[in-house]
Design an enzyme around this catalytic site. Structure first.
Site, PDB file in Angstrom:
ATOM      1  N   HIS A 119       0.829  -1.148  -0.179  1.00 33.07           N
ATOM      2  CA  HIS A 119       0.005   0.114  -0.014  1.00 33.07           C
ATOM      3  C   HIS A 119       0.977   1.183  -0.008  1.00 33.07           C
ATOM      4  O   HIS A 119       1.683   1.641   0.954  1.00 33.07           O
ATOM      5  CB  HIS A 119      -0.791  -0.311   1.163  1.00 33.07           C
ATOM      6  CG  HIS A 119      -1.810  -1.244   1.086  1.00 33.07           C
ATOM      7  ND1 HIS A 119      -2.086  -1.863   2.457  1.00 33.07           N
ATOM      8  CD2 HIS A 119      -2.542  -1.861   0.326  1.00 33.07           C
ATOM      9  CE1 HIS A 119      -3.103  -2.728   2.088  1.00 33.07           C
ATOM     10  NE2 HIS A 119      -3.142  -3.117   0.657  1.00 33.07           N
ATOM     11  N   HIS A 145       3.623  -3.120   6.789  1.00 31.89           N
ATOM     12  CA  HIS A 145       2.569  -2.039   6.748  1.00 31.89           C
ATOM     13  C   HIS A 145       2.364  -0.845   7.670  1.00 31.89           C
ATOM     14  O   HIS A 145       3.164  -0.778   8.628  1.00 31.89           O
ATOM     15  CB  HIS A 145       1.255  -2.959   6.448  1.00 31.89           C
ATOM     16  CG  HIS A 145       0.873  -3.647   5.604  1.00 31.89           C
ATOM     17  ND1 HIS A 145       0.312  -3.257   4.253  1.00 31.89           N
ATOM     18  CD2 HIS A 145       1.461  -4.827   5.137  1.00 31.89           C
ATOM     19  CE1 HIS A 145       0.144  -4.216   3.555  1.00 31.89           C
ATOM     20  NE2 HIS A 145       0.956  -5.256   3.965  1.00 31.89           N
ATOM     21  N   GLU A 192       2.105  -4.069  11.437  1.00 31.37           N
ATOM     22  CA  GLU A 192       1.597  -2.865  11.351  1.00 31.37           C
ATOM     23  C   GLU A 192       2.273  -1.664  11.961  1.00 31.37           C
ATOM     24  O   GLU A 192       2.501  -1.983  13.511  1.00 31.37           O
ATOM     25  CB  GLU A 192       0.072  -2.870  11.594  1.00 31.37           C
ATOM     26  CG  GLU A 192      -0.669  -3.807  10.788  1.00 31.37           C
ATOM     27  CD  GLU A 192      -1.020  -3.298   9.412  1.00 31.37           C
ATOM     28  OE1 GLU A 192      -0.789  -2.013   9.221  1.00 31.37           O
ATOM     29  OE2 GLU A 192      -1.647  -4.097   8.498  1.00 31.37           O
ATOM     30  N   GLU A 195       1.597   4.040   2.753  1.00 33.01           N
ATOM     31  CA  GLU A 195       2.076   3.478   3.837  1.00 33.01           C
ATOM     32  C   GLU A 195       3.532   3.779   3.878  1.00 33.01           C
ATOM     33  O   GLU A 195       4.244   2.678   4.000  1.00 33.01           O
ATOM     34  CB  GLU A 195       1.546   2.160   4.289  1.00 33.01           C
ATOM     35  CG  GLU A 195      -0.019   2.073   4.291  1.00 33.01           C
ATOM     36  CD  GLU A 195      -0.587   0.649   4.525  1.00 33.01           C
ATOM     37  OE1 GLU A 195       0.261  -0.473   4.514  1.00 33.01           O
ATOM     38  OE2 GLU A 195      -1.745   0.527   4.378  1.00 33.01           O
TER      39      GLU A 195
END
Length: 376
Positions: free
Chosen positions: A166, A259, A335, A169
């Protein structure tokens, strides 16, 4: 006053710039999809002027809960970024700031440009420990590069780390910069020990097109790459297609997909509990890794994160689920927050590029602690 976005990853829609106390803006969707959250623009001509910027469509963004307790970032030189007062009310993201110079940049998170990406590749190759391979071209013809670090011996543990599926990010590529800096340091004992028995395969940016275009979540064809792993195609998701082909060539013992999360203000990992091949061995490996990671970095915690999938209910189109199931290996999605890390807050900078970089350095200790148990 003037607002411009004609640079790498620039993105915003300007509705009205006539009143500095009520600048009307909108989030621009990804070039070929409806995802909207990323912004990055330059404001000129407003030195010592109180500016109030309203993102009028914030409530229609991809992750509206991401605006709660969020503070935008700003920089005068694109090197030093700091948080500026922001709030979310009546469906709008509102940034209030008085620039101290005539040129200033505002962004959703500290950017990581394509030039930085190319410099990162060059520095890694210059270490003498890293081989760069071109896996293929993206939808728009950009290079998709793989860094191979290690002897590539058959007996080596195969460690795969990918980042920035993504593109918005950006903390993910900051993380990779820190990981590479430590891994390629010949004076670091953990790195030396790892490279005696492991080969690392690192893709610093899975989505170069989306990164340059200023997309939040998709590539130039509008594909969310982290939903393409079961059946990637050269037309829609060549980035996943080429990386997946290489994985099947090398094998995988440990996989990390890096991420950032818009809503949760924590560093955490998500495993593969719901995939068909999940077993006690993988559960043990997850525990070993998480315990070692917590010991290596106080920024990491395991109390808050995503709900765990029920047995057999995992979405195999996600990279972590696909790879963990296909190779019967330890696999995590890692994350980091767009906001601050509530477990270890920093009022001035929140979560930023440097903290992402330091986290990338620290994860090598967790990998080293886990490696002896990776195979039966």
């Amino acid at each position: 006053m003037k607002i411009s976005t004609q640079f790498d990853a620039g993105s915003v829609v300007v509705h009205d710039l006539s009143n500095p106390d009520h600048i009307r803006l909108a989030l621009r969707p990804d070039n070929a999809s409806e995802f909207a959250q990323w912004f990055y623009f330059r404001l000129q001509g407003a030195a010592y002027t109180r500016c109030t910027m309203h993102f009028e469509n914030a409530a229609q963004s991809a992750y509206p809960n991401g605006w709660e307790d969020y503070q935008a970032v700003a920089s005068y030189d694109r090197q030093n970024w700091f948080r500026v007062p922001s709030r979310y009310e009546n469906g709008e993201l509102i940034i209030e700031h008085t620039p101290l110079a005539n040129s200033i940049y505002y962004a959703y998170f500290e950017p990581y440009s394509h030039e930085q990406h190319l410099n990162l590749l060059g520095e890694a190759q210059g270490s003498g420990l890293c081989q760069i391979d071109d896996l293929g071209s993206t939808v728009q013809g950009r290079d998709l590069n793989l860094l191979t670090i290690g002897s590539q011996a058959e007996s080596d543990w195969k460690i795969w780390i990918i980042a920035r599926q993504h593109p918005g990010e950006t903390m993910a590529e900051w993380f990779i910069e820190g990981l590479l800096a430590r891994l390629l340091d010949p004076q670091d004992p953990t790195a030396r020990a790892l490279l005696d028995c492991a080969t690392f395969y690192v893709v610093p940016n899975m989505n170069p097109d989306g990164s340059v275009l200023g997309n939040l979540r998709t590539n130039a064809a509008g594909a969310n790459l982290n939903r393409e792993w079961v059946n990637p195609t050269l037309e829609r998701s060549p980035e996943v297609y080429y990386v997946r082909e290489k994985m099947h060539e090398t094998g995988v013992d440990l996989f990390l997909d890096i991420h950032g999360d818009e809503g949760l203000p924590y560093v955490f990992v998500a495993g593969t509990e719901g995939v068909p091949n999940y077993n006690e061995r993988i559960a043990m490996l997850e525990d070993v890794f998480k315990d070692a990671f917590q010991a290596a970095s106080p920024d990491f915690q395991d109390e808050y994160g995503y709900p765990k999938d029920a047995a057999g209910q995992a979405n195999l189109t996600l990279a972590t689920n696909y790879v963990g199931n296909e190779f019967n290996c330890l696999a995590f999605t890692l994350e980091m927050p767009f906001k601050d890390n509530a477990a270890l807050p920093d009022d001035d900078f929140g979560w930023n590029g440097q903290r992402s970089l330091r986290l990338g350095e620290s994860i090598l200790s967790a990998i080293w602690a886990t490696c002896p148990y990776l195979r039966d």
